[in-house]
Design a protein around this motif. Structure first.
Motif, mmCIF file in Angstrom:
data_model
loop_
_atom_site.group_PDB
_atom_site.id
_atom_site.type_symbol
_atom_site.label_atom_id
_atom_site.label_comp_id
_atom_site.label_asym_id
_atom_site.label_seq_id
_atom_site.Cartn_x
_atom_site.Cartn_y
_atom_site.Cartn_z
ATOM 1 N N PHE A 130 -11.793 6.391 -1.348
ATOM 2 C CA PHE A 130 -11.040 6.038 -0.165
ATOM 3 C C PHE A 130 -9.735 5.310 -0.821
ATOM 4 O O PHE A 130 -9.701 4.045 -1.095
ATOM 5 N N LEU A 131 -8.612 5.957 -0.573
ATOM 6 C CA LEU A 131 -7.478 5.329 -0.991
ATOM 7 C C LEU A 131 -6.601 4.947 0.260
ATOM 8 O O LEU A 131 -5.891 5.509 1.242
ATOM 9 N N ASP A 132 -6.928 3.426 0.506
ATOM 10 C CA ASP A 132 -6.185 2.938 1.749
ATOM 11 C C ASP A 132 -4.748 2.625 1.701
ATOM 12 O O ASP A 132 -4.390 2.286 0.403
ATOM 13 N N GLU A 133 -3.896 2.637 2.591
ATOM 14 C CA GLU A 133 -2.378 2.175 2.510
ATOM 15 C C GLU A 133 -1.949 3.214 1.622
ATOM 16 O O GLU A 133 -0.858 2.795 0.907
ATOM 17 N N ILE A 134 -1.997 4.494 1.550
ATOM 18 C CA ILE A 134 -1.519 5.290 0.632
ATOM 19 C C ILE A 134 -0.097 5.371 0.902
ATOM 20 O O ILE A 134 0.539 5.771 0.053
ATOM 21 N N GLY A 135 0.438 5.373 2.133
ATOM 22 C CA GLY A 135 2.055 5.181 2.598
ATOM 23 C C GLY A 135 2.664 4.399 1.697
ATOM 24 O O GLY A 135 3.809 4.387 1.695
ATOM 25 N N ASP A 136 1.969 3.426 1.261
ATOM 26 C CA ASP A 136 2.941 2.191 0.492
ATOM 27 C C ASP A 136 2.926 2.460 -0.927
ATOM 28 O O ASP A 136 3.752 1.715 -1.583
ATOM 29 N N THR A 137 2.506 3.506 -1.469
ATOM 30 C CA THR A 137 2.615 3.730 -3.090
ATOM 31 C C THR A 137 4.264 4.253 -3.167
ATOM 32 O O THR A 137 4.689 4.882 -2.396
#
Length: 486
Positions: A263-270
């Motif tokens: 589970f990759l949380d906050e993927i939009g911040d990468t």
């Protein structure tokens, strides 16, 4: 009445003001000990069973990573966290290797993020202790271990089943859970979007434990605010000597979760740099640790989540379009609590039931008025904010019923309930007289709720006579049968 024992956290920082600020934020949820130097900190650790130690990185007598490296040697069970305004990836990776730090909290820290990180660290410490106990049992009773393991897996599957996601029958979450339950058994990437605190991780865990991967690992990684090299090392691992401070080989989370779900949380911040490497892994199904010349096949299901609008991020050039379509084969949006007010009462009751047991307080439920006010509030922090409000009401009450008077001021200010004599839908329209009347009616009802509908106390607080207060209540339709102490 026996008070629930709070987990013990040691804060080490040479700045007294920083120690005071940290104590104020954490003392509600933890038993906070402080030390302004390494010697005092080591003395505390030798005398008290500390569960988590949080150390500042820049200290005059010793760096935080060096101090935590010593803690690791002497008290390996203590969970170690670094607090620092410096984000040099090499320093962080060195800290992970040498000190075995659990997490890095950047300065200036956010109270909610800090508290959540420490709660997760305490959970990890508890799990480690349980794991050690289970290892002892395994050596003593190996045949019974398999049965216990199966039982724990069955409990996890039951706990994280879609049926256990709390919502009302007419809630949009009901249809959402039914939709997600249909796709859960299939190995297809899922992107879960929604505001912070809406329960995205609950949905993710339900997907994993309803799939054929349920008996395999479920691994989470928060991708937000983490340097590229550190995030890459966390997920893909690294070989010894891959960079300064990489003194040992590290197995990445993707490889640890082989056969399970990541589970990759906050993927939009990468960053775009990391997105390229993640895309390569998704395309080829294999990864290469940093500094290694050997690729490794890994079979995991990727579920990602973000509180950002990734389609807008793609248009703005901050997120790769090809990666977006790789991750969002099935996009799932979790609506915020303000869009499903019918869920507020049932979620609040569930939260209360859990914490009544934890706090050993004989509370039976909420008053109708309290539930009315809670259901009318917009809850910008969603379920997480609702839980904090319920916990606050629970610890403040001396009654068996939680009344509206226990609600915080911010909730009462916006949720005084329906005012019969006034149209509150258009609070910013009308003449000055109309607007003043709306404000006056709201203040009157807010005061009555806070004073438990005691007219005498309300009149005294507002500087009115009882006759004047009664006239205003009749004017705004606020006379109710439950008004007490005539």
């Amino acid at each position: 009445m026996q008070r629930t024992r709070l987990p013990i956290v040691l804060i080490v920082d040479d700045e007294p003001m920083s120690l005071q600020a940290l104590r104020r934020v954490l003392e509600e949820d933890f038993s906070v000990l402080t030390a302004d130097n390494v010697a005092d900190a080591q003395k505390v650790l030798s005398e008290i069973p500390v569960q988590v130690v949080v150390s500042d990185q820049k200290m005059p007598d010793m760096s935080g990573t060096d101090f935590l490296a010593n803690v690791r040697k002497q008290w390996p069970d203590v969970i170690r966290i670094i607090l620092s305004a410096y984000t040099d990836p090499n320093d962080l990776i060195h800290g992970i290797n040498e000190a075995g730090i659990y997490n890095f909290i950047p300065k200036p820290w956010q109270p909610e993020h800090l508290t959540l990180t420490l709660k997760n660290a305490v959970r990890l410490h508890t799990l480690q202790q349980e794991n050690e106990q289970l290892n002892i049992e395994l050596k003593l009773t190996a045949p019974s271990w398999d049965s216990k393991l199966q039982q724990k897996r069955a409990e996890l599957k039951h706990r994280h089943h879609f049926d256990n996601i709390i919502c009302a029958d007419d809630s949009p979450m009901t249809a959402l859970c039914q939709q997600v339950a249909r796709i859960a058994p299939y190995d297809i990437p899922v992107l879960v979007t929604g505001d912070s605190g809406t329960g995205k991780e609950l949905i993710t865990r339900a997907i994993h434990y309803s799939s054929h991967r349920a008996d395999k690992p479920f691994v989470t990684e928060n991708c937000g605010a983490m340097p590229v090299q550190l995030l890459e090392s966390e997920l893909f691992g690294h070989a010894r000597g891959a960079f300064t401070g990489a003194t040992t080989e590290r197995i990445g989370l993707l490889e640890q979760a082989d056969g399970g779900t990541v589970f990759l949380d906050e993927i939009g911040d990468t960053s775009l740099e990391f997105q390229v490497k993640l895309l390569r892994f998704l395309q080829e199904g294999e990864m290469r640790p940093l500094g290694s010349n050997r690729s490794r096949k890994v079979n995991v299901r990727i579920i990602s989540a973000t509180n950002r609008n990734l389609e807008k991020e793609v248009l703005a050039g901050r997120f790769r379009e090809d990666l977006y379509y790789r991750l969002a084969a099935v996009p799932i949006h979790v609506p915020p609590l303000r869009e499903r007010s019918m869920d507020i009462a049932v979620i609040a009751e569930s939260i209360l039931k859990h914490h009544v047991l934890a706090y050993s307080k004989p509370v039976e439920g909420f008053s109708d008025e309290a539930l009315e006010c809670m259901s009318a509030y917009h809850w910008p922090g969603n379920v997480r904010e609702l839980e904090n409000e319920v916990r606050r009401m629970l610890v403040m009450t001396d009654s068996t019923v939680l009344g509206a008077d226990l609600l915080s001021a911010k909730v009462l200010q916006e949720t005084c309930g329906e005012l019969p004599a006034l149209d509150q839908e258009k609070t910013d329209e009308g003449s000055l007289k109309d607007r003043v009347e709306r404000l006056e009616a709201r203040i009157l009802k807010q005061t009555l709720i806070r004073q438990k509908w005691n007219k005498s106390k309300a009149a005294l607080e507002l500087g009115l006579s009882r006759v004047g207060l009664r006239a205003k209540l009749e004017r705004y339709g606020l006379e109710q049968d439950k008004v007490k102490n005539e």
